[in-house]
Design a protein around this motif. Structure first.
Motif, PDB file in Angstrom:
ATOM      1  N   LEU A 199       0.632  -1.349   0.295  1.00  9.52           N
ATOM      2  CA  LEU A 199      -0.129  -0.055   0.205  1.00  9.52           C
ATOM      3  C   LEU A 199       1.094   0.997  -0.267  1.00  9.52           C
ATOM      4  N   LEU A 200       2.681   0.919  -0.303  1.00  6.80           N
ATOM      5  CA  LEU A 200       2.991   2.596  -0.174  1.00  6.80           C
ATOM      6  C   LEU A 200       3.450   2.931  -1.114  1.00  6.80           C
ATOM      7  N   PRO A 201       2.678   3.539  -2.231  1.00 10.36           N
ATOM      8  CA  PRO A 201       3.419   3.837  -3.247  1.00 10.36           C
ATOM      9  C   PRO A 201       4.300   5.381  -3.429  1.00 10.36           C
ATOM     10  N   LEU A 202       5.835   5.351  -2.544  1.00 10.19           N
ATOM     11  CA  LEU A 202       6.696   6.494  -1.903  1.00 10.19           C
ATOM     12  C   LEU A 202       6.419   8.093  -3.567  1.00 10.19           C
ATOM     13  N   SER A 203       6.063   7.624  -4.125  1.00 10.30           N
ATOM     14  CA  SER A 203       6.132   8.744  -4.818  1.00 10.30           C
ATOM     15  C   SER A 203       5.009   9.561  -4.568  1.00 10.30           C
ATOM     16  N   ALA A 204       4.198   9.386  -4.293  1.00 16.06           N
ATOM     17  CA  ALA A 204       3.096  10.683  -3.546  1.00 16.06           C
ATOM     18  C   ALA A 204       3.283  11.096  -2.088  1.00 16.06           C
ATOM     19  N   THR A 205       3.808  11.672  -1.873  1.00 15.96           N
ATOM     20  CA  THR A 205       4.567  12.423  -0.448  1.00 15.96           C
ATOM     21  C   THR A 205       4.532  14.138  -0.651  1.00 15.96           C
TER      22      THR A 205
ATOM     23  N   PRO B 263       1.790   6.967   8.254  1.00 14.37           N
ATOM     24  CA  PRO B 263       0.126   7.643   8.880  1.00 14.37           C
ATOM     25  C   PRO B 263      -0.784   7.659   8.813  1.00 14.37           C
ATOM     26  N   SER B 264      -1.795   6.592   8.821  1.00 18.71           N
ATOM     27  CA  SER B 264      -3.454   6.236   7.817  1.00 18.71           C
ATOM     28  C   SER B 264      -3.795   8.101   7.821  1.00 18.71           C
ATOM     29  N   ALA B 265      -4.103   8.728   8.398  1.00 19.55           N
ATOM     30  CA  ALA B 265      -4.559   9.790   8.357  1.00 19.55           C
ATOM     31  C   ALA B 265      -3.729  11.116   6.384  1.00 19.55           C
ATOM     32  N   LYS B 266      -2.545  10.300   6.969  1.00 19.26           N
ATOM     33  CA  LYS B 266      -1.625  11.130   5.754  1.00 19.26           C
ATOM     34  C   LYS B 266      -1.510   9.889   3.942  1.00 19.26           C
ATOM     35  N   GLU B 267      -1.203  10.416   2.707  1.00 18.67           N
ATOM     36  CA  GLU B 267      -1.156  10.258   2.092  1.00 18.67           C
ATOM     37  C   GLU B 267       0.003   9.535   2.386  1.00 18.67           C
ATOM     38  N   PRO B 268      -0.056   7.786   1.697  1.00 20.30           N
ATOM     39  CA  PRO B 268       0.835   7.125   1.747  1.00 20.30           C
ATOM     40  C   PRO B 268       2.176   7.051   1.379  1.00 20.30           C
ATOM     41  N   GLY B 269       3.404   7.105   1.395  1.00 19.80           N
ATOM     42  CA  GLY B 269       4.556   7.322   1.825  1.00 19.80           C
ATOM     43  C   GLY B 269       4.969   8.406   2.874  1.00 19.80           C
ATOM     44  N   GLU B 270       4.221   9.127   3.142  1.00 18.43           N
ATOM     45  CA  GLU B 270       4.303  10.572   3.673  1.00 18.43           C
ATOM     46  C   GLU B 270       5.600   9.737   5.600  1.00 18.43           C
ATOM     47  N   GLY B 271       6.452  10.689   5.787  1.00 22.32           N
ATOM     48  CA  GLY B 271       6.187  10.592   7.141  1.00 22.32           C
ATOM     49  C   GLY B 271       5.691  11.236   8.643  1.00 22.32           C
ATOM     50  N   PHE B 272       6.409  10.520   9.462  1.00 27.87           N
ATOM     51  CA  PHE B 272       5.798  10.954  10.864  1.00 27.87           C
ATOM     52  C   PHE B 272       6.901  12.301  11.104  1.00 27.87           C
ATOM     53  N   ASP B 273       6.455  13.416  11.701  1.00 28.58           N
ATOM     54  CA  ASP B 273       7.419  14.571  12.370  1.00 28.58           C
ATOM     55  C   ASP B 273       7.285  14.520  13.614  1.00 28.58           C
ATOM     56  N   ILE B 274       8.621  13.880  13.612  1.00 22.99           N
ATOM     57  CA  ILE B 274       8.800  14.018  15.940  1.00 22.99           C
ATOM     58  C   ILE B 274       8.978  15.664  16.132  1.00 22.99           C
ATOM     59  N   PRO B 275       8.556  15.589  17.079  1.00 22.89           N
ATOM     60  CA  PRO B 275       8.547  17.149  17.685  1.00 22.89           C
ATOM     61  C   PRO B 275       9.896  16.900  18.429  1.00 22.89           C
TER      62      PRO B 275
END
Length: 423
Positions: free
Chosen positions: A19-25, A124-136
């Protein structure tokens, strides 16, 4: 296992199987590094329950925590890299993998492959597949990771190491934690060996051919669960058309191999190939066809690529060999033999002073005929159609001596006749 660079991410995008097409970032509020330096650190807790994994058996879970020790938010794109032992390539279902958020945004996980290697990915489930997590800044995030073995985990593979890295290079050098997972039953892991043996190279009949053996041998415990496919490629210096004629010995006879996309496929090795199978040998022979543009002896490179015929078909092993090869040799045209002049009929009256050498020369006219296919072999025949032999076993000298004796006998008889008349 070394961490891949960000330049390799495009490859990951094309091979993620779930499920992770990383082009959609999309754009992220956080950068992959702080002040130009990768700063994140990953920590893997002890797997629960402890103990080795079994094929199709219970899974283990561990906490994965990602820490950001700087004053700026940093984007984290998870990359769980599995480093296997054993020769088999892992398929999507050979490893059980799941990720759940603990104190992180809701998470979706999947499995991808780069260069044939298994890797776990999540986002993240709420974002587009392939996006990362923002570590504060000065913060952390934690996930629970589940890992296990599928029922068809290869029998010739053993323990594996799992490393928590990032595919956007946000984890600091030396900051990626890892864990060794044991596999039960324990086995002696081996490898697949592939090598060429050049048998001969040179003239074969009217053609110039190279004969080679391609060998495969598996070591260690277990066996391959799928058939093994092998493809060959041929190359040479320069851009001339070589007109390769490649043949393989199949079912006891030489059979032509046809190239598809410049690759020649060999008969497959049946599944279950392991150490007990011994060495698998495929005889090959190569020549240059009549349409070749190569005009002289040339160095040819033959490369073999071995892969599993099903599932993860990334190459398991590669081998190459170089050898010389010359264009086809056409047979030289046979020059017609000049007709032999008829011999002069011998007179009935013998010469008064014959010699053995002159008699042999006038009696035999030799004609030479070249045998087909070998210019070094000649057959000698007389002008009358009967064979003439020469050397120590020849009877030519005997005939010449007999003729001389007959001449002498005739002269003696004439002298004796004259004496009788005078008497």
């Amino acid at each position: 296992m070394s961490v891949r660079t960000a330049a390799a991410i495009a490859v990951v995008a094309g091979v993620v199987t779930t499920l992770l097409p990383l082009s959609a970032t999309a754009a992220s509020a956080a950068a992959p590094a702080a002040d130009g330096h990768a700063v994140l650190r990953t920590e893997m807790g002890a797997p629960v329950p402890g103990g080795p994994l079994t094929r199709g058996g219970a899974t283990e879970t561990f906490d994965l925590t990602v820490k950001n020790p700087t004053g700026k938010a940093v984007e984290y794109k998870p990359w769980m890299l599995l480093d296997p032992t054993g020769p088999s390539r892992l398929d999507e279902h050979d490893i059980v993998f799941k990720v759940e958020a603990v104190d992180a945004p809701a998470t979706t996980s999947g499995i991808g492959r780069q260069d044939g290697e298994w890797q776990g990915l999540f986002s993240p489930s709420a974002k587009e597949p392939g996006e990362g997590f923002d570590i504060p800044a000065n913060g952390r995030m934690t996930w629970k990771v589940t890992i296990g073995l599928g029922a068809n985990y290869p029998t010739n593979n053993g323990d594996f190491n799992l490393t928590a890295a990032s595919y956007n290079n946000s984890v600091a050098a030396g900051g990626a934690d890892s864990h060794l997972f044991k596999v039960d039953p324990q086995i002696k892991t081996g490898e697949l060996k592939t090598w060429f043996k050049q048998v001969s190279s040179g003239k074969d009949g009217q053609e110039q051919r190279a004969y080679l053996d391609l060998n495969h041998q598996a070591t260690g415990d277990g066996a391959f669960a799928t058939a093994l496919a092998t493809s060959l490629t041929l190359s040479h210096p320069g851009g001339q058309d070589a007109d390769f004629r490649l043949q393989a010995l199949i079912d006891g006879r030489w059979q032509d191999l046809k190239a598809e996309d410049s690759r020649y496929e060999l008969p497959r090795i049946a599944k279950g190939f392991g150490a007990a199978s011994g060495v698998h040998t495929q005889p090959l022979r190569l020549s240059l066809g009549k349409n070749t543009k190569l005009t002289k002896r040339t160095t040819i490179t033959m490369e073999a690529e071995v892969r599993q015929a099903e599932g993860n078909t990334w190459p398991v092993k590669n081998a190459s060999v170089q050898f010389p090869l010359a264009p086809i040799t056409e047979p030289a045209p046979t020059e017609p033999t000049a007709p032999t002049a008829p011999t002069t009929p011998t007179t009935t009256t013998p010469s008064p002073s014959p010699t053995p050498s002159s008699t042999a020369t006038s009696a035999v006219r030799q004609a030479v005929a070249t045998t087909t296919g070998n210019s070094d072999v000649t057959t000698t025949g007389s002008s009358t159609g009967s064979l003439a032999t020469t050397g120590a076993g020849s009877s030519t000298g005997l005939y010449a001596g007999l003729a001389a004796a007959l001449v002498a006998l005739g002269a003696a008889a004439a002298w004796l006749g004259r004496r009788r008349t005078n008497a």
